[in-house]
Design a protein around this motif. Structure first.
Motif, PDB file in Angstrom:
ATOM      1  N   UNK A   1     -10.721  -9.542  -1.388  1.00  0.00           N
ATOM      2  CA  UNK A   1     -10.974  -8.126  -1.166  1.00  0.00           C
ATOM      3  C   UNK A   1      -9.819  -7.302  -1.713  1.00  0.00           C
ATOM      4  N   UNK A   2      -8.606  -7.824  -1.557  1.00  0.00           N
ATOM      5  CA  UNK A   2      -7.454  -7.194  -2.203  1.00  0.00           C
ATOM      6  C   UNK A   2      -6.973  -8.113  -3.313  1.00  0.00           C
TER       7      UNK A   2
ATOM      8  N   UNK B   1     -20.661  -9.108   0.199  1.00  0.00           N
ATOM      9  CA  UNK B   1     -19.957  -9.696  -0.926  1.00  0.00           C
ATOM     10  C   UNK B   1     -19.185 -10.943  -0.499  1.00  0.00           C
ATOM     11  N   UNK B   2     -18.641 -10.892   0.717  1.00  0.00           N
ATOM     12  CA  UNK B   2     -17.880 -12.055   1.188  1.00  0.00           C
ATOM     13  C   UNK B   2     -18.779 -13.236   1.511  1.00  0.00           C
ATOM     14  N   UNK B   3     -20.084 -12.995   1.595  1.00  0.00           N
ATOM     15  CA  UNK B   3     -21.002 -14.104   1.817  1.00  0.00           C
ATOM     16  C   UNK B   3     -21.587 -14.579   0.487  1.00  0.00           C
ATOM     17  N   UNK B   4     -20.960 -14.167  -0.610  1.00  0.00           N
ATOM     18  CA  UNK B   4     -21.354 -14.693  -1.911  1.00  0.00           C
ATOM     19  C   UNK B   4     -22.389 -13.889  -2.661  1.00  0.00           C
ATOM     20  N   UNK B   5     -22.726 -12.699  -2.177  1.00  0.00           N
ATOM     21  CA  UNK B   5     -23.715 -11.886  -2.867  1.00  0.00           C
ATOM     22  C   UNK B   5     -23.015 -11.066  -3.949  1.00  0.00           C
ATOM     23  N   UNK B   6     -23.491 -11.149  -5.174  1.00  0.00           N
ATOM     24  CA  UNK B   6     -22.982 -10.300  -6.244  1.00  0.00           C
ATOM     25  C   UNK B   6     -23.589  -8.925  -6.048  1.00  0.00           C
TER      26      UNK B   6
ATOM     27  N   UNK C   1      -9.535 -13.978   0.319  1.00  0.00           N
ATOM     28  CA  UNK C   1     -10.985 -13.880   0.102  1.00  0.00           C
ATOM     29  C   UNK C   1     -11.343 -12.933  -1.029  1.00  0.00           C
TER      30      UNK C   1
ATOM     31  N   UNK D   1       0.865  -1.177   0.000  1.00  0.00           N
ATOM     32  CA  UNK D   1       0.000   0.000   0.000  1.00  0.00           C
ATOM     33  C   UNK D   1       0.899   1.223   0.000  1.00  0.00           C
TER      34      UNK D   1
ATOM     35  N   UNK E   1     -10.352  -3.190   5.715  1.00  0.00           N
ATOM     36  CA  UNK E   1     -11.366  -4.170   6.077  1.00  0.00           C
ATOM     37  C   UNK E   1     -11.021  -4.795   7.414  1.00  0.00           C
TER      38      UNK E   1
ATOM     39  N   UNK F   1     -13.664 -11.780  -8.174  1.00  0.00           N
ATOM     40  CA  UNK F   1     -14.233 -10.887  -7.183  1.00  0.00           C
ATOM     41  C   UNK F   1     -14.522 -11.674  -5.908  1.00  0.00           C
ATOM     42  N   UNK F   2     -14.684 -10.931  -4.809  1.00  0.00           N
ATOM     43  CA  UNK F   2     -14.874 -11.584  -3.510  1.00  0.00           C
ATOM     44  C   UNK F   2     -16.061 -12.538  -3.518  1.00  0.00           C
ATOM     45  N   UNK F   3     -17.162 -12.143  -4.163  1.00  0.00           N
ATOM     46  CA  UNK F   3     -18.326 -13.012  -4.114  1.00  0.00           C
ATOM     47  C   UNK F   3     -18.105 -14.284  -4.926  1.00  0.00           C
TER      48      UNK F   3
ATOM     49  N   UNK G   1      -7.573 -10.988   3.507  1.00  0.00           N
ATOM     50  CA  UNK G   1      -8.194 -10.154   2.497  1.00  0.00           C
ATOM     51  C   UNK G   1      -7.749 -10.544   1.102  1.00  0.00           C
TER      52      UNK G   1
END
Lengths: 255, 300, 319
Positions: free
Chosen positions: A51-52, C194-199, A49, A12, B300, A70-72, A46
């Motif tokens: 996020x980064x 989002x981390x729980x899989x939601x787009x 999962x 960062x 986060x 992406x995270x999802x 992060x």
């Protein structure tokens, strides 16, 4: 190999937060990630999962590269996490929190929702049953309709784990699950983690500062310091490792 | 060619005014992360304050530099006071609340001032007093440079230099920059965040006040709804440059003024107002952090 | 059977309101009633995207305008039935669908971003639509459109309240489903969601598109009841109007949207004597002052996020 982190780095600005981290986790393993504050542990979470995004290196899950996902998308592949500073949905009930994780495999379409068909009601009932069943494991089924934001800290931490479980993960990332717990609560948590690992066939990667928990249940421990992995091995090895001791306690002055 | 230069001069003038007002938006966004919708109405009130002040002190009977600066002073003082009142009574109570609530409040204040203005000042337009007399300064072929153009540009530039000095080279300026970066850390360093926020509002509102007098010189028609359109364009300019970024507000303002002038001059004046929104949407689609802004990494 | 219960309720309610309207109200009060129906649709649909999904939109008037003008244009040029009443639902549907498409185009790029951006973009969109309509000769420019097919009789009233009821019913079902929970999760904590899989982008766009559909349909009904349209009806102030209705009733409460819509429609009319007495239009001043007070002292509005079922349960618990 379930998760492969290969030479991953991220920075960062000018700060190299993680440098050339390599770690592997196999199906069903229980691995601990420890290190002094600021070592980069949560950043590692992060990165895994989604996020980064890593600057260099590769992250593979079940053999597939997940750097760009992406995270999802990563959650849908089976990596679900909890958060260091609890991130429950405060104004939703406990059941609703848990059911959110079930949405990614939602059993009905928008049209079905608008039509309110019997199928819709059946699936909703199933979701609630599943949420209750998961809560029972943690002895929290009485709180099923309580607003999540007003619950005690320790309970919120457990509910975050339940919410993660509801998403059917293959690998669960627990970020300081025992934070703020006393000895008996920690012992209970240790048993719970062992249990869900067996019952749900999970691999677990956990960040913790509570050494009793870490040494107690982890099969393998990875030690980070200033973004770099300084040791990896069995709990006994880590306890005796001079570099680890130095990282936590410093070195004696030889002046 | 000469037509182009005339357009550039006009565009820079317009842009300088947009920049002044945009700076107000961007400064408040910097310290509070709030889009201060009411800023455009503070601008409007400044114009009316000068109007009534000029009538009171007979300024338009003696047009000249003295009258001009008195008008500026009246506007600046009024705007500063209004800005302080708004901050203290509408925004400060919501300091800990979700950002959305403050945003809605800002819209409420903006509308309240517009409609209260219509009731108090009357809805029909008034003529801004002639505190300065315009005259052509020099002509080069088709290009004409008026006193007003030079005045507007020089006052705007002077103010921006002063602001830059203030922000970059004074202790209070440093405190403002600190609060923009992190409210909480600034408090821990012993900065009285409330005071700094008040100072920011005073400075931002003063800029709007100066802007309204400059605009009043060249476009003397004033009415209680005059702030809406120019406020919106100045806001777009701030977003264009990177909201929260001071040099960005200046760059955005100048770009806005120049492009508007070019559209009116070479395309059509009907779509001049739509240009602002078009630019806004383009910026947000392709570079949401603005030209000079940076995307913030969320922890986060 | 649960499928049909809701619709029966909607039809019954619409019939009751229409009957009251036809036999007990004069033309002036009827017009207010029609605006209530339209405003219920607007407030509830905005609540979906802003109250439930947490994406603050300031451009609702823009989607209303799209629905109004599209349905008006279609109805002016295409009248397939002898009795125009049969065509009204189709015009409204067309308006809604076009507004939904617009919602998709606006939402897709802007909902990728987090934060205040949608507020700004939606505001810009609303204004662009207005400026474009103002300058487009085919829709009459500043003069607007006239002679739009519409009616103010029993069946027209029924039609409008059927739409209003349907809006509430469908949104209610949506919100009390897995999709509803997904919307709420985005509002509560987008990163966790989002981390729980939601787009999250897709979910936000879904909410935005559905919301725009109902706003467009409301616009179509507006065209049908006023029989003329011009861009001045769709200024930013209109979007703020809807925001006030939503906030007053309670963000996150569909019941609240009904309450807010009714109050905000009736209040200016109730204050009209004041205006006539003082000769000055204080209504907007009171409006905006109310908004400020609401946000500072009771930002959750009248109902917060509670629905009428909550009050029902409270009564049951007490007895």
């Amino acid at each position: 190999m379930l998760l492969e982190v290969k030479d991953v780095s991220i920075q960062f600005g000018g700060l190299k937060v993680i440098e050339k981290l390599s770690v592997n986790i196999d199906k069903g393993e229980l691995v601990g990630l420890i290190g002094p504050n600021g070592a980069g542990k949560t950043t590692a979470f992060n990165l895994i999962s989604g996020i980064y995004k890593p600057k260099t290196g590769d992250i593979l899950f079940e053999g597939q590269r997940i750097n760009e996902l992406k995270a999802f998308e990563i959650a849908r592949r089976g990596v679900i996490r909890t958060f260091q500073n609890i991130r429950l949905f405060p104004n939703l009930s406990v059941a609703e929190n848990i059911e959110v994780s079930m949405h990614m495999t939602c059993g009905y379409s928008l049209a079905t929702t608008f039509l309110s068909t019997p199928k819709f009601h059946k699936v909703e009932e199933e979701y609630r049953e599943r949420a209750l069943a998961l809560l029972k494991i943690f002895n929290l089924e009485k709180l099923v309709d309580s607003p999540a934001g007003s619950l005690p800290y320790g309970i919120q931490r457990k509910i975050e784990i339940v919410r993660a479980l509801a998403g059917n993960p293959k690998l669960i990332l627990l970020d300081e699950p025992a934070a703020g717990m006393n000895n008996s609560e920690t012992a209970e948590l240790m048993a719970l983690i062992q249990r869900i690992r067996k019952e749900f066939n999970l691999a677990v990667l956990l960040i913790e500062h509570d050494m009793k928990l870490v040494m107690g249940i982890c099969e393998r421990i990875v030690v980070l310091d200033h973004g770099v992995m300084i040791a990896q091995g069995l709990p006994k090895e880590i306890q005796a490792n001079p570099k680890v001791i130095e990282a936590y306690l410093g070195v004696e002055e030889t002046a | 060619m000469e037509e182009l230069i005339q357009h550039i001069i006009n565009g820079l003038n317009l842009g300088a005014i947009y920049a002044l007002i945009a700076l107000g938006y961007t400064m408040v966004y910097g310290v509070l992360q709030l889009i201060n919708f009411a800023h455009s109405e503070v601008y409007m009130v400044g114009a009316f304050a000068s109007y009534y002040g000029a009538r009171q002190f007979g300024l338009s009977d003696n047009p000249g530099w003295a009258s001009f600066f008195i008008a500026l002073l009246i506007s600046v003082v009024t705007c500063s006071i209004l800005g302080l009142l708004i901050e203290r009574f509408a925004y400060r109570p919501l300091r800990g609340a979700p950002k959305l609530n403050t945003l809605i409040t800002a819209i409420g204040v903006s509308l309240f001032l517009q409609f209260a203005g219509q009731v108090v000042f009357g809805a029909d337009p008034k003529v801004f007093p002639e505190v300065l007399r315009d005259q052509p300064l020099f002509t080069y072929g088709e290009i004409q440079v008026q006193l007003f153009d030079v005045t507007i540009l020089s006052v705007a530039v002077a103010v921006m230099f002063l602001l830059n000095y203030f922000i970059q080279h004074t202790k209070i300026g440093l405190a403002i920059r600190a609060v923009s970066f992190s409210n909480r850390s600034a408090t821990l360093m012993g900065i009285n965040v409330n005071t700094i926020i008040m100072v920011t509002f005073v400075v931002g509102s003063s800029l709007a006040g100066i802007g309204s007098v400059l605009v009043g010189l060249k476009y003397p028609k004033i009415d209680p709804l005059m702030g809406t359109l120019i406020g919106l364009k100045a806001f777009v300019a701030a977003v264009l440059g990177g909201i929260g970024n001071l040099p960005g507000a200046v760059v955005g303002g100048l770009l806005m003024g120049l492009s508007e002038e070019m559209v009116v001059g070479y395309l059509s004046s009907t779509y001049r107002d739509a240009l602002a929104f078009g630019l806004l949407i383009l910026v947000l689609l392709f570079r949401p952090s603005g030209l000079l802004g940076q995307m913030k990494v969320e922890k986060v | 059977m649960k499928m049909w219960r809701g619709w029966l309720l909607v039809i019954a309610a619409a019939l009751v309101v229409s009957t009251v309207s036809e036999f007990a109200l004069n033309a002036y009060l009827q017009q207010i009633l029609y605006y209530i129906a339209i405003n219920i649709m607007l407030a509830a649909s905005l609540n979906l995207v802003s109250g439930f999904c947490g994406q603050f939109s300031l451009g609702h008037a823009g989607f209303m305008a799209v629905g109004a003008y599209v349905s008006a244009l279609i109805s002016l040029n295409f009248q397939p039935f002898a009795d125009p009443h049969f065509a009204f639902p189709f015009y409204a549907l067309a308006g809604g669908l076009c507004a939904a498409a617009a919602g998709f185009l606006v939402g897709m790029p802007s909902l990728r971003l987090r934060g205040d951006y949608l507020a700004i973009v939606s505001l810009g969109f609303g204004e662009i639509i207005r400026v474009v309509l103002l300058n487009l000769e085919v829709v009459g420019g500043a003069r607007g459109l006239y002679g739009i097919p519409g009616a103010s009789d029993f069946w027209a009233c029924f039609h409008m309240f059927f739409w209003a009821g349907a809006t509430i019913l469908l949104l209610w079902r949506l919100v009390h489903s897995s999709y509803g929970r997904a919307f709420l999760s985005v509002r509560e904590d987008e990163i966790a969601s989002e981390c729980m899989g939601i787009n999250t982008t897709r979910i936000k766009v879904k909410a935005f598109v559905i919301s725009s559909f109902f706003a467009g349909a409301a616009g179509a009904l507006f065209a049908q009841t006023t029989n003329s349209l011009n861009p001045a009806s769709f200024q930013f102030v209109k979007s703020v109007d809807v925001v006030i209705m939503m906030v007053l009733g309670g963000m996150g409460s569909l019941t609240g949207s009904i309450v807010g819509a009714v109050l905000v429609t009736i209040l200016p009319e109730a204050l009209r004597p004041l205006q006539e007495y003082t000769g000055v239009d204080l209504r907007m001043v009171i409006y905006s002052a109310t908004l400020i007070f609401l946000m500072i002292w009771r930002s959750e509005g009248l109902l917060g996020s509670r629905e009428w079922t909550w009050f029902w349960r409270q009564r049951a618990a007490r007895s």
